[in-house]
Design a protein around this motif. Structure first.
Motif, PDB file in Angstrom:
ATOM      1  N   THR A   1       1.068  -1.017  -0.004  1.00  0.00           N
ATOM      2  CA  THR A   1      -0.018   0.621  -0.308  1.00  0.00           C
ATOM      3  C   THR A   1       0.562   1.278  -0.115  1.00  0.00           C
ATOM      4  OG1 THR A   1      -1.206  -1.868   1.459  1.00  0.00           O
ATOM      5  CG2 THR A   1      -1.892   1.363   1.163  1.00  0.00           C
ATOM      6  N   VAL A   2       0.176   2.111  -0.607  1.00  0.00           N
ATOM      7  CA  VAL A   2       1.419   3.378  -1.079  1.00  0.00           C
ATOM      8  C   VAL A   2       0.309   4.375  -0.760  1.00  0.00           C
ATOM      9  CG1 VAL A   2       3.037   4.739  -1.971  1.00  0.00           C
ATOM     10  CG2 VAL A   2       2.955   2.438  -2.083  1.00  0.00           C
ATOM     11  N   TYR A   3       0.792   5.743  -0.359  1.00  0.00           N
ATOM     12  CA  TYR A   3       0.157   6.922  -0.236  1.00  0.00           C
ATOM     13  C   TYR A   3       0.741   8.016  -0.323  1.00  0.00           C
ATOM     14  CZ  TYR A   3      -3.691   4.774   2.667  1.00  0.00           C
ATOM     15  OH  TYR A   3      -5.313   4.088   3.080  1.00  0.00           O
ATOM     16  N   LEU A   4       0.399   8.833  -1.615  1.00  0.00           N
ATOM     17  CA  LEU A   4       1.275   9.549  -2.363  1.00  0.00           C
ATOM     18  C   LEU A   4       0.392  11.440  -2.060  1.00  0.00           C
ATOM     19  CD1 LEU A   4       2.780   8.176  -5.193  1.00  0.00           C
ATOM     20  CD2 LEU A   4       3.707   8.696  -2.787  1.00  0.00           C
ATOM     21  N   GLN A   5       0.683  12.086  -1.419  1.00  0.00           N
ATOM     22  CA  GLN A   5       0.324  12.970  -1.252  1.00  0.00           C
ATOM     23  C   GLN A   5       0.864  14.064  -2.141  1.00  0.00           C
ATOM     24  OE1 GLN A   5       2.641  14.948   2.452  1.00  0.00           O
ATOM     25  NE2 GLN A   5       1.314  14.294   3.481  1.00  0.00           N
ATOM     26  N   PRO A   6      -0.424  15.175  -2.949  1.00  0.00           N
ATOM     27  CA  PRO A   6       0.058  16.443  -3.960  1.00  0.00           C
ATOM     28  C   PRO A   6       1.031  16.474  -4.380  1.00  0.00           C
ATOM     29  CG  PRO A   6      -2.109  16.799  -2.587  1.00  0.00           C
ATOM     30  CD  PRO A   6      -1.208  15.982  -1.928  1.00  0.00           C
ATOM     31  N   GLY A   7       1.718  16.298  -5.562  1.00  0.00           N
ATOM     32  CA  GLY A   7       2.721  16.570  -6.231  1.00  0.00           C
ATOM     33  C   GLY A   7       3.933  15.762  -6.128  1.00  0.00           C
TER      34      GLY A   7
END
Length: 326
Positions: free
Chosen positions: A114-120
């Motif tokens: 699972t990967v969570y990437l914030q905007p940008g």
């Protein structure tokens, strides 16, 4: 006496005049010859330079053709090998089921990532992110960074290639993590979609803009379509076009002020703090309308026209996430 009779003095004077004219013409001729020689030299150099430039241009054209061919081949190979299988919208009422199903999956060997990437942010920003992209079996993961999501993304995939899912939520991702476990980490996503928010929507277009406030997927608590007369674009040139464009700019400024006043009145009248300002339409107009507002802005780029008949569709898009299946 004979000299006078024959006009000798007049002849001598005439001869001197002619000789002076001849000398003057000779000097002029030499000057013209020098200029001609200089021009011929310039022409010769220009022809030589033209030949050099043409040779360089032909060489550059051949290089461009070669590169274009390579790019074409590469694009075909890429489009055949790596592409999204499906892109669709998930309404918020369906997100609960989606999260539940993803969260119910289990692998005995801790192969669920699972990967969570914030905007940008992108996958290479993660620790060992590049190694992940270059690992066998993860070829499709490069597609994640092709998603231009102003809210960030959540990635679910497994090492066996059974699950390849990316979700761009309707609200900005507020965590940054990578986890490899027996289950997918759906908790942050669940908390995000359950979050209580008060959203203000601004779709700005010259002459017609939409403003609305919503705190639930069922309705707008308030909305308004701001209309004003703005001249269409002028195609003719010259003074007439410049005058027309000046008048059009004045119309647009009037519309911006009208939309800004309506937005301020609506926000002040809501008596609640705006969590996010979701925007779409013409970016320059959005910037001018929001110039005096202090609120987090998310440019969602809504694919919907400003029309009273489209209010429900605008509302649906506001509360929908986008799903990418790789």
């Amino acid at each position: 006496m004979f000299d006078k009779l024959l006009g000798k003095k007049e002849l001598e004077e005439h001869i001197r005049t002619l000789e002076a004219q001849i000398e003057k013409l000779r000097s002029s001729n030499e000057s013209i010859s020098a200029r001609m020689a200089s021009r011929n030299e310039i022409t010769r150099k220009a022809i030589s330079q033209k030949q050099v430039v043409e040779e360089e241009l032909n060489s550059a054209k051949k290089k461009i053709e070669t590169l274009e061919h390579k790019i074409s081949v590469f694009s075909k190979d890429t489009s055949l090998d790596v592409t999204f299988q499906n892109i669709s919208n998930i309404p918020i009422l369906s997100m609960a089921n989606y999260v539940c199903q993803i969260g119910s999956l289990q692998a005995p060997d801790n192969s669920l990532v699972t990967v969570y990437l914030q905007p940008g942010q992108s996958l290479p920003d993660l620790e060992n992110g590049r190694e992940l992209l270059e690992s066998p079996g993860y070829e499709t993961m490069g597609l994640v960074d092709k998603i231009a999501s102003p809210t960030g993304v959540v990635v679910f995939f497994d090492t066996l290639g059974i699950v390849r899912e990316v979700v761009a939520p309707f609200l900005p991702v507020d965590v940054y993590s990578r986890q490899m476990d027996a289950r997918f980490d759906t908790v942050p996503l669940q908390e995000l979609i359950n979050r209580k928010v008060n959203l203000c929507v601004l779709l700005a277009h010259a002459g017609e803009s939409f403003i609305g406030i919503t705190d639930n997927p069922g309705s707008f608590t308030d909305y308004q379509i701001v209309r004003s007369s703005v001249k269409g674009k002028h195609t003719k040139g010259g003074w007439s076009q410049r005058r027309f464009e000046r008048l059009r700019d004045e119309d647009i400024l009037h519309h911006v002020k009208k939309a800004k006043d309506a937005l301020k009145k609506m926000v002040d009248g809501s008596y609640t703090e705006i969590t996010f300002m979701l925007t779409g339409g013409e970016s320059r107009l959005v910037s001018e309308i929001l110039a005096d507002f202090d609120c987090p802005v998310v440019d969602r780029r809504f694919d919907v026209a400003v029309d009273k008949k489209m209010i429900n569709r605008i509302l649906k898009e506001v509360w929908s996430s986008k799903r990418y299946k790789m």
